[in-house]
Design a protein around this motif. Structure first.
Motif, PDB file in Angstrom:
ATOM      1  N   TYR A 144      37.664  40.152  43.852  1.00  0.00           N
ATOM      2  CA  TYR A 144      38.517  39.055  43.761  1.00  0.00           C
ATOM      3  C   TYR A 144      39.676  39.437  42.667  1.00  0.00           C
ATOM      4  N   PRO A 145      40.916  38.966  42.947  1.00  0.00           N
ATOM      5  CA  PRO A 145      41.829  39.314  41.841  1.00  0.00           C
ATOM      6  C   PRO A 145      41.690  38.255  40.713  1.00  0.00           C
ATOM      7  N   PHE A 146      40.617  38.756  39.838  1.00  0.00           N
ATOM      8  CA  PHE A 146      40.138  37.660  38.753  1.00  0.00           C
ATOM      9  C   PHE A 146      41.265  37.280  37.742  1.00  0.00           C
ATOM     10  N   ASP A 147      42.325  38.064  37.614  1.00  0.00           N
ATOM     11  CA  ASP A 147      43.388  37.857  36.766  1.00  0.00           C
ATOM     12  C   ASP A 147      44.547  37.041  37.190  1.00  0.00           C
ATOM     13  N   THR A 148      44.533  36.752  38.510  1.00  0.00           N
ATOM     14  CA  THR A 148      45.675  35.811  39.112  1.00  0.00           C
ATOM     15  C   THR A 148      45.343  34.394  39.333  1.00  0.00           C
TER      16      THR A 148
END
Length: 172
Positions: A144-148
């Protein structure tokens, strides 16, 4: 003799059309390389019986998405390339249910199809510009794009980030 020639040509063309229609009726080509991912269950497109089998070239042809994110398993920002879960589910005609993702060691996680959104998780096949070996979360890793989005930084989402992925079963 000319009549027999045209008859043979017509029969040949009909055979080609029938063979082509049968090969493409399910919508997917057959893999030419090593199969990395097998998808089964409630899918509308297949290429091996009731399953869809993908090699690296096939995954790349569906979608090539890059995310840059930190993870709880790695140090620093990671550059991951893969097929978005949204593109894969769309390519297979999946729009509801649950993705039962399985790793090579039979570890299983369940991911709701509602997670398969644009800008969401990918099935990564490259980490920092290189294919991932089995010893380094490969050959495939759902990330998953954890930082978004802060919503991606939860225990529930972390458990869905399965590595050494090789199978997905779509259940309704």
């Amino acid at each position: 003799m000319i009549h027999q020639f045209w008859r043979a040509i017509a029969a040949f063309l009909v055979g080609v059309i029938i063979a082509t229609a049968g090969a493409n009726a399910n919508g997917l080509e057959k893999p030419k390389g090593t199969v990395l991912l097998t998808v089964s269950g409630a899918i509308s497109k297949t290429n091996a019986g009731e399953t869809a089998r993908f090699d690296l070239a096939m995954l790349e042809a569906i979608d090539s998405t890059v995310i840059e994110t930190t993870t709880i398993w790695t140090d620093g920002i990671q550059h991951l390339r893969g097929v978005s879960l949204a593109a894969l589910t769309k390519a297979l005609g999946v729009n509801s249910g649950t993705l039962r993702a399985k790793a090579i060691n039979d570890y299983v996680v369940e991911i709701p199809v509602t997670d398969a959104v644009e800008g969401g998780p990918i099935i990564a096949y490259e980490l920092n510009g290189e294919q991932m070996p089995l010893r380094n979360k490969g050959p495939l890793w759902i990330v998953y794009p954890f930082d978004t989005d802060v919503a991606y930084k939860s225990e529930q989402i972390y458990t869905r980030s399965i590595w050494q992925l090789d199978r997905i079963e779509v259940v309704q």
